[in-house]
Design a protein around this motif. Sequence first.
Motif, short mmCIF file in Angstrom:
data_model
loop_
_atom_site.label_atom_id
_atom_site.label_comp_id
_atom_site.label_asym_id
_atom_site.label_seq_id
_atom_site.Cartn_x
_atom_site.Cartn_y
_atom_site.Cartn_z
N ILE A 1 16.26 -0.42 56.66
CA ILE A 1 15.62 -1.60 57.26
C ILE A 1 16.55 -2.78 57.01
N SER A 2 16.62 -3.68 57.97
CA SER A 2 17.35 -4.93 57.73
C SER A 2 16.47 -6.07 58.23
N MET A 3 16.30 -7.10 57.39
CA MET A 3 15.44 -8.22 57.78
C MET A 3 16.23 -9.37 58.41
N HIS A 4 17.38 -9.67 57.83
CA HIS A 4 18.18 -10.80 58.35
C HIS A 4 19.62 -10.40 58.64
N GLY A 5 19.91 -9.13 58.67
CA GLY A 5 21.23 -8.67 59.11
C GLY A 5 22.21 -8.26 58.03
N SER A 6 21.93 -8.62 56.76
CA SER A 6 22.90 -8.28 55.70
C SER A 6 22.96 -6.77 55.48
N THR A 7 21.79 -6.15 55.34
CA THR A 7 21.77 -4.70 55.12
C THR A 7 22.33 -3.98 56.35
N ARG A 8 22.06 -4.53 57.54
CA ARG A 8 22.60 -3.90 58.75
C ARG A 8 24.13 -3.90 58.74
N LYS A 9 24.73 -5.02 58.30
CA LYS A 9 26.21 -5.08 58.22
C LYS A 9 26.72 -4.00 57.26
N MET A 10 26.01 -3.82 56.16
CA MET A 10 26.43 -2.79 55.19
C MET A 10 26.31 -1.40 55.82
N VAL A 11 25.19 -1.18 56.51
CA VAL A 11 24.96 0.13 57.14
C VAL A 11 26.06 0.41 58.16
N GLU A 12 26.38 -0.58 58.99
CA GLU A 12 27.39 -0.36 60.04
C GLU A 12 28.74 -0.01 59.43
N HIS A 13 29.12 -0.74 58.38
CA HIS A 13 30.40 -0.46 57.73
C HIS A 13 30.38 0.93 57.09
N PHE A 14 29.29 1.23 56.43
CA PHE A 14 29.18 2.48 55.68
C PHE A 14 29.19 3.69 56.62
N VAL A 15 28.49 3.58 57.73
CA VAL A 15 28.47 4.69 58.70
C VAL A 15 29.89 4.95 59.20
N GLY A 16 30.62 3.87 59.51
CA GLY A 16 32.00 4.02 59.95
C GLY A 16 32.85 4.71 58.89
N ALA A 17 32.65 4.31 57.65
CA ALA A 17 33.44 4.88 56.55
C ALA A 17 33.14 6.37 56.38
N LEU A 18 31.88 6.74 56.52
CA LEU A 18 31.52 8.17 56.39
C LEU A 18 32.12 8.98 57.54
N VAL A 19 32.00 8.45 58.74
CA VAL A 19 32.51 9.19 59.91
C VAL A 19 34.03 9.37 59.78
N VAL B 1 25.07 0.57 45.95
CA VAL B 1 25.85 -0.63 46.30
C VAL B 1 24.85 -1.69 46.75
N ILE B 2 24.64 -2.67 45.89
CA ILE B 2 23.68 -3.74 46.19
C ILE B 2 24.44 -5.07 46.15
N CYS B 3 24.30 -5.86 47.22
CA CYS B 3 25.04 -7.12 47.24
C CYS B 3 24.07 -8.31 47.33
N LYS B 4 24.59 -9.48 46.97
CA LYS B 4 23.79 -10.70 47.06
C LYS B 4 24.09 -11.39 48.38
N GLY B 5 23.05 -11.51 49.22
CA GLY B 5 23.26 -12.15 50.53
C GLY B 5 24.11 -11.29 51.43
N LEU B 6 25.00 -11.93 52.19
CA LEU B 6 25.87 -11.17 53.09
C LEU B 6 26.90 -10.37 52.30
N PRO B 7 27.24 -9.18 52.77
CA PRO B 7 28.26 -8.39 52.05
C PRO B 7 29.63 -9.05 52.14
N LYS B 8 30.37 -8.94 51.04
CA LYS B 8 31.73 -9.52 50.97
C LYS B 8 32.75 -8.38 50.85
N GLU B 9 34.01 -8.78 50.76
CA GLU B 9 35.08 -7.77 50.74
C GLU B 9 34.85 -6.75 49.63
#
Length: 394
Positions: free
Chosen positions: A253-271, A363-371
């Motif tokens: 679930i993503s409420m304001h987009g931060s978790t979604r950014k993590m999911v998108e990056h992570f899916v790419g990394a797995l693939v 992997v838990i981040c504060k706010g938007l994910p950073k490098e």
Amino acid sequence: MKPREIKPGVYWVGAVDWDRRLFDALIPLPDGTSYNSYLIQGSEKTALIDTVDAAMPDVLLNNLKQLGVDRIDYVVTNHAEQDHSGALPAVLDRYPEAKVVCTPKCQGMLVDLMLAPEERTVTVEDRETISLGNRTLEFIHAPWVHWPETMVTYLREEKILFSCDFFGSHLATSDLFVADEGQLYEAAKRYYAEIMMPFRTIIQKNLEAVKNYAIDIIAPSHGPLHDRPEFITKAYHSWAFDDPKNIVVLPYISMHGSTRKMVEHFVGALVQRGVTVKQFDLAGTDVGKLAMALVDAATVVLGTPTVLVGPHPNVAHAVFLANALRPNIKFVSIIGSYGWGGRAVEQLSAMIPNLKVEVLEPVICKGLPKESDFKALDNLADAIAVKHKANNYV
Ligand code: FEO
């Protein structure tokens, strides 16, 4: 639907529930379902195998009327659950000479659930038989498919296995037998995932119990009949016995987009690392699809934002279901974001006592994910790819 002849003197007399969309007020039924009941006429006695849901007794009684059935000697009750025993009181009223045939455990459950009169029940032991004259019913106790009292019934002369929920599918269709194996596979896998998967090791034993019977037809109590029984037995064998595959299931679930950014990056990394991903946005997921994905997956990674210091309730709901369904997954991790603090990881980890899994570093981040967070996600993807490869999950 009118009665359908399967073999001379053996009929489908059940009810198709085209429009039902929810079972147990929980399980989606995208394709409806059926409650299959079967009539077997022997030279001396007549048996009915299971009844139908409590909502449709008139359909069953009308089918029996159309066949001119004025006496039933035995109502074989393979399973006490109400979608099969719901019309039992109506059948017993209409056919006052009929006796209920069931396992000893089922007897008590029918008294409790359906207020069935105990004096009209006859219990049978494992492998016991009842003669209908020129036909013989053999009862094979098959506990935990998916309740403790379940059995299946084998009609020896016709080589038909009446398997109740075992090998069933929630699929409303006008086809008596499976006509589209691709469609059936999806519906049967969904059914296995939702109903049978928690009892996977017992399913293995029950598959062994019926393995040596010569079976021409499997007649379940939901969905079409199998006139190519090896199709469904092979599918069950693979779901129940096979190792998990090189798959990550990622409910999030993503409420304001931060978790979604993590999911998108992570899916790419797995693939990139050769891992198959099945991603589910829990804001609108069919839990049946999620359950199906869990049948084969080696790893689940949960994606959650933080709501009132804990995981998002939709994620908690999915984790509660996954814990109850006991899939054969081996690794779990959590990714997500928080605003000012939280205990999402701690709370989710405490919700999976049934799962014998290794928990990989969240992997838990504060706010938007950073490098540094993206790097941590890459490391998690690395760890998963290495674990899958080391275990030969392909
Ligand atoms: Fe279809 Fe477990 O009842």
